[in-house]
Scaffold this active site. Structure first.
Site, PDB file in Angstrom:
ATOM      1  N   GLU A 310       0.853  -1.190   0.000  1.00 28.46           N
ATOM      2  CA  GLU A 310       0.000   0.000   0.000  1.00 28.46           C
ATOM      3  C   GLU A 310       0.894   1.247   0.000  1.00 28.46           C
ATOM      4  OE1 GLU A 310      -2.432   2.932   0.112  1.00 28.46           O
ATOM      5  OE2 GLU A 310      -3.349   0.930  -0.009  1.00 28.46           O
ATOM      6  N   ASP A 363      -6.948  -4.761  -5.261  1.00 28.19           N
ATOM      7  CA  ASP A 363      -8.115  -3.886  -5.132  1.00 28.19           C
ATOM      8  C   ASP A 363      -7.682  -2.476  -5.506  1.00 28.19           C
ATOM      9  OD1 ASP A 363     -10.462  -2.631  -4.499  1.00 28.19           O
ATOM     10  OD2 ASP A 363     -10.354  -3.000  -2.349  1.00 28.19           O
ATOM     11  N   CYS A 390     -14.017  -1.385  -8.617  1.00 33.31           N
ATOM     12  CA  CYS A 390     -15.146  -0.480  -8.416  1.00 33.31           C
ATOM     13  C   CYS A 390     -15.502   0.269  -9.690  1.00 33.31           C
ATOM     14  CB  CYS A 390     -14.855   0.508  -7.287  1.00 33.31           C
ATOM     15  SG  CYS A 390     -13.417   1.557  -7.573  1.00 33.31           S
TER      16      CYS A 390
END
Length: 434
Positions: A310, A363, A390
């Site tokens: 991340e 993701d 998304c």
């Protein structure tokens, strides 16, 4: 300089709406030209006003009046976003709120299927099977929430205008619209939202209702240059499947009250157990505070090795705490593209073998992973990819890129995590063909 408005801007036209497009708008044609028009749906005739004629292939318009309504039209769930208001005064963030919930999901499935056809070149055998699944409403949602899709947002950002008034942006603009209601918000968020207060000098106000913590306001001031200042760090707590996660109040977390649990379970069920090796160099890319890495660990036990990557250092620190019980878990602060490039460059033969046996969960943000990440990831040849997306176009584009590297779509599920908006979440599994 802004392009001068053309002769068509401001013109009112009657349009027969035929289809849905990506981005929460709908397709009509006028004198042979494609018009993308808001606040309508397929099967309607509307009176609309042209707002943008600066593109050779299409124009944009906003609905002023419905002449012939589709049977799926309903009263808007948010009066302050309804057609009765001038388009410039309609609150943004509920662009499908005038459509019945079942019809919304049908439209979202159509957009996802069309994206997979156009950008991933998948056939009807795949795209005809696409459905968007409903998820349970929030525990404190109002009666009828399963039918109208209200009461689910645990996080709301209220913008602040020059007079200090708060509200959402107007649809497709940066004008702040004062409102008296937030029907998509959970009861706690709606109760705490300071809709009648003023915040001079602030950039925005976040109202956050964590599942394991008190609801709070985060007021972000403007710096000397008028930009949002960096807010003070606050740690909050969320619970998913009886596991507590810590994160920053300003950090990323799923907005729907039941979205994190839905994706946690979806990732667990999407992983093929026969292809999962707990000792492999499993990865959780764009890992945030470790939600999906924890889903893997909870499913496959204490021997799991998994590294979450991340770019946000604060989120990585939280991930390290959230995953501390797994000896084989690691949290790395790095951009995913740089991390994968370094691994491809420096990995030993033994490390490459562990990566080839790996399950990789990714993701990415709305823009998707992109070519550089897909190229680097495919070069490692992991055994299975679990892609959480998304944005249907970004997902389809990346599936197409992976197909060029010999990966195929093995499964796909889609979830309505954002009722009354055009957004949809999908979880895909991809595997090498040889």
């Amino acid at each position: 300089m802004a392009k001068p408005a053309g002769p068509a801007v401001g013109t009112e036209v009657e349009l027969d709406v035929t289809n849905v497009a990506h981005g929460g708008v709908f397709v009509a044609r006028h004198e042979g030209r494609v018009i993308f028009v808001s606040d309508t749906m397929p099967g309607e005739k509307v009176r609309a006003r042209i707002t943008d004629d600066g593109h050779a292939s299409f124009w944009r318009a906003e609905t002023l009046e419905v002449i012939d309504a589709a049977p799926e039209r309903r009263d808007h769930v948010w009066a302050e976003a309804a057609l009765s208001r001038d388009p410039a005064q309609r609150a943004g963030g509920a662009e499908f709120g005038h459509i019945t919930l079942d019809a919304q999901r049908t439209l979202k499935a159509a957009v996802l299927a069309d994206s997979l056809q156009r950008f991933a070149k998948l056939g009807a055998d795949v795209t005809d099977a696409v459905v968007v699944e409903a998820i349970a409403p929030a525990s404190d949602a109002p009666a009828g929430a399963e039918q109208d899709g209200t009461g689910w947002r645990t996080r709301v950002r209220l913008q602040v205008d020059e007079q200090g008034r708060v509200g959402p942006y107007a649809a497709r603009s940066h004008s702040v619209i004062p409102v008296t209601s937030l029907p998509l918000a959970t009861a706690s968020v709606a109760e705490h939202a300071p809709l009648d207060q003023r915040f001079p000098g602030a950039a925005y106000v976040d109202v956050i209702a964590p599942s394991a913590d008190a609801t709070r306001l985060v007021v972000v001031e403007r710096d000397a240059k008028g930009r949002p200042a960096q807010p003070a760090t606050q740690t909050i707590y969320e619970v998913v499947n009886e596991r507590t996660f810590q994160l920053s109040a300003g950090g990323f977390w799923q907005v729907h009250a039941n979205a994190a649990d839905t994706l946690y379970r979806a990732v667990q069920s999407t992983i093929d157990e026969a292809d999962f090796d707990p000792r492999a160099a499993n990865l959780d890319l764009y890992g945030g505070v470790g939600l999906l890495a924890a889903a893997v660990g909870d499913k496959f036990g204490e021997t799991v090795r998994i590294t979450t990557v991340e770019s946000d250092a604060v989120a990585t620190d939280h991930a390290a705490e959230n995953l501390a019980e797994w000896v084989g878990a690691a949290a790395i602060t790095d951009r995913v593209d740089r991390y994968l490039a370094r691994v491809n460059r420096d990995a030993s033969a033994a490390e490459r073998a562990r990566l080839q046996a790996a399950t990789v969960v990714l993701d990415p943000p709305r823009a998707g992973a992109g070519k550089a990440v897909i190229d680097s990831l495919a070069a490692l040849r992991p055994r299975q990819l679990i892609y959480v997306a998304c944005d249907p176009v970004a997902l389809a584009r990346d599936i197409g890129l992976l197909a060029g590297h010999g990966y195929e779509l093995a499964s796909l599920r889609a979830f309505d995590l954002f009722p009354n908006t055009h957004h949809v979440e999908a979880v895909a599994r991809l595997v090498p063909t040889n």
